[in-house]
Motif scaffolding. Structure first.
Motif, PDB file in Angstrom:
ATOM      1  N   LEU A   4       6.732  -6.949   5.140  1.00 41.95           N
ATOM      2  CA  LEU A   4       6.492  -6.035   6.258  1.00 41.95           C
ATOM      3  C   LEU A   4       6.963  -4.624   5.923  1.00 41.95           C
ATOM      4  CD1 LEU A   4       7.499  -8.148   9.406  1.00 41.95           C
ATOM      5  CD2 LEU A   4       5.252  -7.878   8.364  1.00 41.95           C
ATOM      6  N   GLN A   5       8.112  -4.521   5.286  1.00 44.46           N
ATOM      7  CA  GLN A   5       8.661  -3.213   4.929  1.00 44.46           C
ATOM      8  C   GLN A   5       7.721  -2.478   3.979  1.00 44.46           C
ATOM      9  OE1 GLN A   5      11.999  -2.281   6.148  1.00 44.46           O
ATOM     10  NE2 GLN A   5      11.127  -0.281   5.620  1.00 44.46           N
ATOM     11  N   GLU A   6       7.248  -3.159   2.948  1.00 43.25           N
ATOM     12  CA  GLU A   6       6.363  -2.520   1.978  1.00 43.25           C
ATOM     13  C   GLU A   6       4.993  -2.237   2.581  1.00 43.25           C
ATOM     14  OE1 GLU A   6       8.139  -4.156  -2.262  1.00 43.25           O
ATOM     15  OE2 GLU A   6       6.471  -5.250  -1.333  1.00 43.25           O
ATOM     16  N   ALA A   7       4.515  -3.138   3.428  1.00 44.71           N
ATOM     17  CA  ALA A   7       3.208  -2.926   4.062  1.00 44.71           C
ATOM     18  C   ALA A   7       3.227  -1.701   4.964  1.00 44.71           C
ATOM     19  CB  ALA A   7       2.805  -4.166   4.857  1.00 44.71           C
ATOM     20  N   CYS A   8       4.294  -1.508   5.719  1.00 43.01           N
ATOM     21  CA  CYS A   8       4.383  -0.353   6.621  1.00 43.01           C
ATOM     22  C   CYS A   8       4.424   0.954   5.840  1.00 43.01           C
ATOM     23  CB  CYS A   8       5.609  -0.473   7.516  1.00 43.01           C
ATOM     24  SG  CYS A   8       5.389  -1.631   8.884  1.00 43.01           S
ATOM     25  N   ALA A   9       5.069   0.946   4.673  1.00 37.81           N
ATOM     26  CA  ALA A   9       5.104   2.145   3.843  1.00 37.81           C
ATOM     27  C   ALA A   9       3.697   2.535   3.389  1.00 37.81           C
ATOM     28  CB  ALA A   9       6.011   1.917   2.637  1.00 37.81           C
ATOM     29  N   VAL A  10       2.857   1.532   3.107  1.00 42.28           N
ATOM     30  CA  VAL A  10       1.481   1.800   2.699  1.00 42.28           C
ATOM     31  C   VAL A  10       0.620   2.212   3.891  1.00 42.28           C
ATOM     32  CG1 VAL A  10      -0.587   0.829   1.620  1.00 42.28           C
ATOM     33  CG2 VAL A  10       1.674   0.172   0.790  1.00 42.28           C
TER      34      VAL A  10
ATOM     35  N   GLY B 205      -6.998  12.000  -0.646  1.00 42.81           N
ATOM     36  CA  GLY B 205      -5.549  11.875  -0.629  1.00 42.81           C
ATOM     37  C   GLY B 205      -5.080  10.459  -0.359  1.00 42.81           C
ATOM     38  N   VAL B 206      -5.702   9.798   0.623  1.00 43.55           N
ATOM     39  CA  VAL B 206      -5.264   8.446   0.957  1.00 43.55           C
ATOM     40  C   VAL B 206      -5.621   7.475  -0.162  1.00 43.55           C
ATOM     41  CG1 VAL B 206      -7.328   7.607   2.184  1.00 43.55           C
ATOM     42  CG2 VAL B 206      -5.071   6.843   2.908  1.00 43.55           C
ATOM     43  N   GLN B 207      -6.738   7.723  -0.866  1.00 43.61           N
ATOM     44  CA  GLN B 207      -7.090   6.873  -2.010  1.00 43.61           C
ATOM     45  C   GLN B 207      -6.046   6.981  -3.115  1.00 43.61           C
ATOM     46  OE1 GLN B 207     -11.478   8.080  -2.343  1.00 43.61           O
ATOM     47  NE2 GLN B 207     -11.517   5.999  -3.137  1.00 43.61           N
ATOM     48  N   ARG B 208      -5.680   8.197  -3.439  1.00 45.44           N
ATOM     49  CA  ARG B 208      -4.730   8.404  -4.544  1.00 45.44           C
ATOM     50  C   ARG B 208      -3.343   7.868  -4.196  1.00 45.44           C
ATOM     51  NH1 ARG B 208      -6.052  14.399  -7.120  1.00 45.44           N
ATOM     52  NH2 ARG B 208      -8.274  14.029  -7.508  1.00 45.44           N
ATOM     53  N   ARG B 209      -2.882   8.148  -2.988  1.00 41.84           N
ATOM     54  CA  ARG B 209      -1.550   7.700  -2.598  1.00 41.84           C
ATOM     55  C   ARG B 209      -1.488   6.182  -2.494  1.00 41.84           C
ATOM     56  NH1 ARG B 209       2.781  10.375  -3.200  1.00 41.84           N
ATOM     57  NH2 ARG B 209       3.702   9.677  -1.235  1.00 41.84           N
ATOM     58  N   THR B 210      -2.562   5.557  -2.020  1.00 42.25           N
ATOM     59  CA  THR B 210      -2.589   4.092  -1.943  1.00 42.25           C
ATOM     60  C   THR B 210      -2.555   3.483  -3.342  1.00 42.25           C
ATOM     61  OG1 THR B 210      -3.884   4.220   0.110  1.00 42.25           O
ATOM     62  CG2 THR B 210      -3.834   2.106  -1.025  1.00 42.25           C
ATOM     63  N   ALA B 211      -3.304   4.083  -4.274  1.00 49.09           N
ATOM     64  CA  ALA B 211      -3.309   3.580  -5.647  1.00 49.09           C
ATOM     65  C   ALA B 211      -1.920   3.677  -6.278  1.00 49.09           C
ATOM     66  CB  ALA B 211      -4.326   4.356  -6.474  1.00 49.09           C
ATOM     67  N   GLU B 212      -1.154   4.706  -5.921  1.00 54.58           N
ATOM     68  CA  GLU B 212       0.198   4.854  -6.470  1.00 54.58           C
ATOM     69  C   GLU B 212       1.109   3.706  -6.048  1.00 54.58           C
ATOM     70  OE1 GLU B 212       1.569   8.656  -5.215  1.00 54.58           O
ATOM     71  OE2 GLU B 212       0.162   9.780  -6.488  1.00 54.58           O
ATOM     72  N   HIS B 213       0.837   3.110  -4.887  1.00 50.29           N
ATOM     73  CA  HIS B 213       1.674   2.008  -4.398  1.00 50.29           C
ATOM     74  C   HIS B 213       1.463   0.722  -5.200  1.00 50.29           C
ATOM     75  CE1 HIS B 213       3.775   3.522  -0.814  1.00 50.29           C
ATOM     76  NE2 HIS B 213       2.732   4.295  -0.633  1.00 50.29           N
ATOM     77  N   GLN B 214       0.419   0.676  -6.017  1.00 49.40           N
ATOM     78  CA  GLN B 214       0.185  -0.529  -6.824  1.00 49.40           C
ATOM     79  C   GLN B 214       1.337  -0.795  -7.795  1.00 49.40           C
ATOM     80  OE1 GLN B 214      -3.818   0.594  -8.255  1.00 49.40           O
ATOM     81  NE2 GLN B 214      -4.598  -1.249  -7.248  1.00 49.40           N
TER      82      GLN B 214
ATOM     83  N   LYS C 151       1.288  -6.576  -2.924  1.00 49.93           N
ATOM     84  CA  LYS C 151       0.385  -6.181  -4.005  1.00 49.93           C
ATOM     85  C   LYS C 151      -1.054  -6.546  -3.661  1.00 49.93           C
ATOM     86  CE  LYS C 151       3.672  -6.372  -7.852  1.00 49.93           C
ATOM     87  NZ  LYS C 151       4.041  -7.049  -9.128  1.00 49.93           N
ATOM     88  N   GLU C 152      -1.250  -7.723  -3.069  1.00 48.79           N
ATOM     89  CA  GLU C 152      -2.588  -8.125  -2.645  1.00 48.79           C
ATOM     90  C   GLU C 152      -3.122  -7.174  -1.581  1.00 48.79           C
ATOM     91  OE1 GLU C 152      -3.096 -12.218  -1.567  1.00 48.79           O
ATOM     92  OE2 GLU C 152      -1.628 -12.905  -3.028  1.00 48.79           O
ATOM     93  N   LEU C 153      -2.242  -6.774  -0.669  1.00 51.73           N
ATOM     94  CA  LEU C 153      -2.647  -5.836   0.377  1.00 51.73           C
ATOM     95  C   LEU C 153      -3.098  -4.517  -0.231  1.00 51.73           C
ATOM     96  CD1 LEU C 153      -2.748  -4.955   3.414  1.00 51.73           C
ATOM     97  CD2 LEU C 153      -0.388  -4.176   3.122  1.00 51.73           C
ATOM     98  N   VAL C 154      -2.319  -3.974  -1.149  1.00 45.84           N
ATOM     99  CA  VAL C 154      -2.661  -2.694  -1.771  1.00 45.84           C
ATOM    100  C   VAL C 154      -3.953  -2.809  -2.566  1.00 45.84           C
ATOM    101  CG1 VAL C 154      -1.920  -0.953  -3.432  1.00 45.84           C
ATOM    102  CG2 VAL C 154      -0.263  -1.913  -1.829  1.00 45.84           C
ATOM    103  N   ASP C 155      -4.121  -3.895  -3.302  1.00 48.03           N
ATOM    104  CA  ASP C 155      -5.356  -4.098  -4.078  1.00 48.03           C
ATOM    105  C   ASP C 155      -6.569  -4.165  -3.158  1.00 48.03           C
ATOM    106  OD1 ASP C 155      -3.904  -4.118  -6.404  1.00 48.03           O
ATOM    107  OD2 ASP C 155      -3.817  -6.315  -6.570  1.00 48.03           O
ATOM    108  N   ALA C 156      -6.422  -4.866  -2.049  1.00 44.67           N
ATOM    109  CA  ALA C 156      -7.533  -4.979  -1.098  1.00 44.67           C
ATOM    110  C   ALA C 156      -7.869  -3.616  -0.494  1.00 44.67           C
ATOM    111  CB  ALA C 156      -7.176  -5.978   0.006  1.00 44.67           C
ATOM    112  N   LEU C 157      -6.842  -2.834  -0.172  1.00 43.34           N
ATOM    113  CA  LEU C 157      -7.065  -1.495   0.387  1.00 43.34           C
ATOM    114  C   LEU C 157      -7.778  -0.601  -0.625  1.00 43.34           C
ATOM    115  CD1 LEU C 157      -3.649  -0.874   2.195  1.00 43.34           C
ATOM    116  CD2 LEU C 157      -5.869  -1.159   3.300  1.00 43.34           C
TER     117      LEU C 157
END
Length: 463
Positions: A226-232, A260-269, A278-284
């Motif tokens: 939950l903590q990591e998901a909220c950060a994303v 911007g949101v694409q690049r920042r989301t990719a950085e969370h990988q 990780k699955e959440l970030v990959d799906a996003l």
């Protein structure tokens, strides 16, 4: 000594009279607009009656204006032909049929086809696109989200649990925060629910343990997820809030925000640690690539961003797409050369000093010189000069900037008014339907469609 109006007089005289006056006043304002952007959406009331709303966005005195044109019962089926017919009817009633530069809707196939049938430019609602991206991605962490929902529902059902949670928060020196519920039609309500329970984590865990609550507790790993998901998801919340304002220019930001949101989301990988996150970030990331990969080639969005003095051409990666957009803007500015513009130095269109006979020969030379000029060359000079201007601050109002430059770039200003009126989302109709739901409530479900139409119109447009 005031005589309170009766219910009959309110219903049959006051409200209809107010509606007619406000509608006539608003029609005069809309008719003066040089270009408009329409947004539309549908809603079903408690009595299973379908309503369709049409909102209008235009620039008036270099200020963004949003208003509701109509919210009416729509009972002819949801076929694209019927939708197109109703949209055209509303446009003709408000005399904007030839002024529509774009129509923003959700991604529903019937609505999209209806807009294209009318030969209007169509732009998908960015807020709805983000909703679909996040909703689908959240499926990978459904077990944890379901546990949070059960915990939140438990506290909302039990007054004893709510009091105990508040007491525990006080004892721990934490702010007294109520847990938030999820609304299935708004993805950010899920984000707010997760964020709020994280803010009250210690108090919630302690209260559930003391009360022996009949709910499944979250494991330590799930709390970390939950903590990591909220950060994303915070990134998507910021974009949703930024584009949902209806009193500011928003469409010109779309390319920047999406990149911007694409690049920042990719950085969370490389930042997240848990497998589920990780699955959440990959799906996003995968969903964002599918939704936004052609956005930089959308003509309207390119032109809108270029004509925003805060951004211009610095937000693009494809130089060829920028060159083509500049060519279209130049051609549009040249086409505007045939339309009358205010004399230089007199934005109001009225001369402060009356021309006398001694100036007649000079005025004739000015007229001959104007006719000899090549409109395309003048438009090219305006575009080049505008591009060379320094960028505005990101917090500045682009419309105010254009107001000060209208006499310098008269042709380009006219083109800009047809681009910066475009909005990024169809959120205004959704807000209207939220208000309509409060009007047509369970205790007022016998209100007629015509009366609801008047009340919603007044609620949206009366200032």
């Amino acid at each position: 000594m005031y005589a309170i109006p009766s219910r009959k007089r309110l219903s049959q005289e006051i409200i209809p009279g107010l509606y007619d006056r406000e509608r006539a006043s608003l029609q005069e304002r809309v008719k003066k607009a040089t270009a408009v952007c329409l947004t539309t959406d549908g809603w079903t009331s408690q009595t299973a009656t379908t309503f369709l709303s049409v909102s209008c966005h235009f620039i008036e005195n270099y200020k963004m204006v949003s208003c509701l044109l109509d919210c009416f019962e729509f009972s002819d089926g949801h076929a694209s032909e019927n939708l197109a017919e109703e949209l055209l009817r509303v446009a003709k009633e408000w005399d904007v049929g030839d002024k529509v530069v774009c129509c923003v809707t959700d991604d529903a196939a019937n609505v999209t086809k209806a807009v294209k049938t009318l030969n209007w430019a169509h732009q998908p609602c960015l807020a709805h696109t983000i909703y679909l991206v996040v909703r689908d991605a959240l499926e990978v962490m459904k077990p944890a989200v379901d546990k949070v929902k059960a915990i939140v529902d438990f506290f909302h059902r039990s007054t004893t649990a709510t009091r105990k949670l508040r007491s525990t928060q006080q004892q721990m020196g934490m702010p007294e925060l109520k847990l938030e519920r999820e609304c299935i039609t708004r993805w950010n309500s899920t984000f707010h629910m997760l964020k709020r329970i994280l803010e009250s984590k210690e108090a919630v865990v302690s209260t559930l343990a003391v009360l022996f609550a009949p709910v499944d507790p979250l494991s330590q790993e799930e709390w970390e997820v939950l903590q990591e998901a909220c950060a994303v998801l915070e990134l998507f919340e910021q974009v949703t809030v930024e584009i949902s304002a209806d009193s500011h220019v928003t469409a010109s930001k779309m390319l920047i925000l999406c990149n911007g949101v694409q690049r920042r989301t990719a950085e969370h990988q490389t930042r997240v640690a848990t497998g589920t996150a990780k699955e959440l970030v990959d799906a996003l990331c995968a969903s964002l690539d599918r939704k936004f990969h052609r956005m930089e080639h959308t003509a309207l969005l390119l032109e809108t961003a270029i004509l925003d003095p805060r951004f211009k051409t610095l937000v693009f990666n494809d130089d060829r797409a920028v060159d083509e957009a500049l060519q279209r803007i130049t051609a549009a500015a040249a086409a505007r050369s045939s339309q009358p513009t205010p004399p230089p130095g007199d934005e109001a269109g009225e001369r402060t000093v009356e021309a006398s006979d001694v100036w007649a020969f000079f005025e004739e030379r000015v007229s001959r010189d104007a006719t000899r000029r090549n409109p395309a060359a003048n438009a090219t000079l305006e575009v080049r000069s505008y591009i060379d201007e320094p960028l505005c601050q990101r917090s500045a109002d682009p419309l105010s900037w254009w107001e000060t430059k209208a006499s310098i770039y008269p042709r380009l200003t006219q083109v800009t008014m047809r681009r910066l009126c475009i909005v990024a989302t169809s959120v205004p109709p959704e807000i209207i339907f939220s208000k309509a739901g409060q009007i047509n409530s369970e205790r007022r479900n016998r209100i007629s469609s015509s009366k609801l139409r008047q009340l919603v119109f007044l609620n949206a447009n009366l200032k």
